[in-house]
Design an enzyme around this catalytic site. Structure first.
Site, PDB file in Angstrom:
ATOM      1  N   THR A 171     -12.125  13.262   2.320  1.00 59.29           N
ATOM      2  CA  THR A 171     -11.455  12.837   3.542  1.00 59.29           C
ATOM      3  C   THR A 171     -11.264  14.026   4.480  1.00 59.29           C
ATOM      4  O   THR A 171     -10.985  15.138   4.034  1.00 59.29           O
ATOM      5  CB  THR A 171     -10.089  12.235   3.198  1.00 59.29           C
ATOM      6  OG1 THR A 171     -10.285  11.062   2.415  1.00 59.29           O
ATOM      7  CG2 THR A 171      -9.290  11.883   4.443  1.00 59.29           C
ATOM      8  N   ARG A 209     -10.879  -2.629  -0.913  1.00 57.11           N
ATOM      9  CA  ARG A 209      -9.862  -1.603  -1.155  1.00 57.11           C
ATOM     10  C   ARG A 209      -9.634  -0.738   0.080  1.00 57.11           C
ATOM     11  O   ARG A 209     -10.558  -0.329   0.764  1.00 57.11           O
ATOM     12  CB  ARG A 209     -10.282  -0.730  -2.330  1.00 57.11           C
ATOM     13  CG  ARG A 209      -9.300   0.405  -2.685  1.00 57.11           C
ATOM     14  CD  ARG A 209      -9.705   1.725  -2.086  1.00 57.11           C
ATOM     15  NE  ARG A 209      -8.818   2.822  -2.520  1.00 57.11           N
ATOM     16  CZ  ARG A 209      -8.840   4.049  -2.021  1.00 57.11           C
ATOM     17  NH1 ARG A 209      -9.707   4.348  -1.071  1.00 57.11           N
ATOM     18  NH2 ARG A 209      -8.005   4.985  -2.464  1.00 57.11           N
ATOM     19  N   GLY A 220      -7.408   2.773   1.251  1.00 60.70           N
ATOM     20  CA  GLY A 220      -6.600   3.898   0.802  1.00 60.70           C
ATOM     21  C   GLY A 220      -5.557   4.290   1.832  1.00 60.70           C
ATOM     22  O   GLY A 220      -5.198   3.513   2.717  1.00 60.70           O
ATOM     23  N   ASP A 221      -5.095   5.520   1.744  1.00 59.98           N
ATOM     24  CA  ASP A 221      -4.001   5.953   2.615  1.00 59.98           C
ATOM     25  C   ASP A 221      -4.467   6.429   3.986  1.00 59.98           C
ATOM     26  O   ASP A 221      -3.682   6.429   4.935  1.00 59.98           O
ATOM     27  CB  ASP A 221      -3.215   7.077   1.945  1.00 59.98           C
ATOM     28  CG  ASP A 221      -4.049   8.348   1.800  1.00 59.98           C
ATOM     29  OD1 ASP A 221      -5.111   8.272   1.139  1.00 59.98           O
ATOM     30  OD2 ASP A 221      -3.660   9.389   2.330  1.00 59.98           O
ATOM     31  N   GLY A 265      -5.466   7.816  -2.713  1.00 60.20           N
ATOM     32  CA  GLY A 265      -4.736   7.071  -1.707  1.00 60.20           C
ATOM     33  C   GLY A 265      -3.661   6.139  -2.217  1.00 60.20           C
ATOM     34  O   GLY A 265      -2.619   5.968  -1.566  1.00 60.20           O
TER      35      GLY A 265
END
Length: 371
Positions: A202, A230, A232-233, A256
């Site tokens: 990321t 899905r 993530g953060d 995440g």
């Protein structure tokens, strides 16, 4: 007429101290400051497994991104402009898991996520599951500025992009053979995403501009083999990205699910804001304010670092790992990660300019909490 030092003393809660006192302090304030920090992923990295050539590649890529953002800030540009300028070259570089070079889903596609936030008014934009936008960070910002919403997903985000003039980028632009092989190894050997990805690629950037404004942005391809849509953060405001002129700008990278559960980005910024509010209540007035402001700026850095480390320790206690970058209203550019390394860099108007990969390589206080 604001500058970074003025904001450091007053942005927490201007109402807590007489406005004329801040005006007096402003008259003898130093030159405005700027600051920027970037990351390109954190994870289980080993110096022994990285060749000098590979290391040089990453360092050059990080320096290119850092320089792009720093140039804008040094020339008086905004924090929002700077973070996008820093993130775009990382989205375009297959070394990172964002844009070109993003990991593959279980179905063999590249699905991209991004979020961005402006600390001036806490306006934010985010997208998830996009597949045809070359630079998702630009689309996230367009959601922020040109839609009534904060978060768009999948087909809806793609439609919004088309209506706002974004070109359709073919799937082959994002796909790389190395990422495809990671997915194949995962499926063939019944491995987890953590087994095939030794780092979370990321990317993100945070900045303070000379007007005292903060901004944060994050972009990712997610986790190898992710299924069932899905998320993530990275695109979740408050988990992977947050900016508030009263406290900090922060971007996260890591596992995440745990960053979402802790609410890492907002948790850290909120703790920093409360600390500043408490001290603003005791700020003196008149000529004494300037010296108080300088003393506070010098002491608050260690406190901010400890808060970041504490929250990252919470992530580890739950079973997650990763790292964060943050910039404060005083211009401090800080890191915290609970892994062996994080691809990172920072530059400030005070002359700092550095990139690093493994723990302990910084000239400053970028902490690595207990592994």
């Amino acid at each position: 007429m604001k500058n970074a030092l003025f904001v450091a003393a007053s942005a927490a809660l201007v109402a807590l101290a007489p406005t004329h006192a801040f005006a007096e302090a402003h008259e003898d304030a130093q030159a405005p400051k700027w600051s920027i920090a970037i990351h390109g992923g954190a994870g289980t990295l080993s110096p022994d497994s990285m060749t000098p050539e590979r290391r040089a590649e990453y360092e050059a890529a990080l320096q290119e991104a850092l320089d792009a953002g720093a140039k804008i800030l040094a020339e008086g540009g905004s924090a929002m402009e700077a973070i996008q300028a820093a993130i775009i070259p990382m989205e375009d570089n297959p070394l990172f898991n964002a844009g070109r070079g993003a990991v593959f889903t279980w179905e063999g596609e590249n699905e991209l996520d991004a979020s961005i936030m402006d600390g001036r008014d806490r306006s934010a934009g985010a997208v998830t599951g996009v597949t045809t936008v070359r630079n998702p960070i630009l689309l996230a910002d367009r959601v922020r500025t040109d839609s009534p919403h904060v978060f768009l997903m999948g087909e809806g985000a793609e439609q919004f992009a088309l209506e706002r003039g974004f070109e359709v980028t073919p799937a082959e632009w994002f796909a790389t053979e190395a990422r495809r092989q990671s997915l194949e190894r995962m499926k063939a050997n019944a491995m987890s995403a953590l087994d095939v990805d030794h780092k979370f690629g990321t990317v993100g950037a945070v900045a303070l501009d000379m007007e005292g404004n903060l901004a944060a942005g994050t972009s990712t391809g997610g986790m190898t083999g992710k299924r069932w849509g899905r998320i993530g953060d990275a695109p979740v405001v408050g988990a992977g990205t947050y900016a508030d002129n009263r406290s900090c700008a922060l971007s996260a990278t890591g596992w995440g699910e745990y960053f979402i559960r802790v609410g890492v980005a907002q948790e850290i910024c909120t703790r920093l804001r409360i600390h500043r509010e408490m001290h603003a209540e005791h700020a003196p007035t008149g000529a004494a304010l300037a010296s108080w402001r300088d003393a506070f700026s010098n002491s608050v850095r260690a406190h901010d670092q400890s808060i970041a480390d504490e929250v990252m320790a919470e992530v580890k206690e739950l079973g997650g790992d990763g790292g964060i970058i943050l910039v404060t209203p005083e211009g401090h550019a800080l890191y915290s990660f609970n892994t062996t390394g994080m691809y990172r860099g920072r530059a400030t108007s005070d002359g700092m300019n550095e990139v690093a990969i493994f723990g302990g390589e910084d000239t400053g206080s970028g902490h690595t909490p207990d592994h």
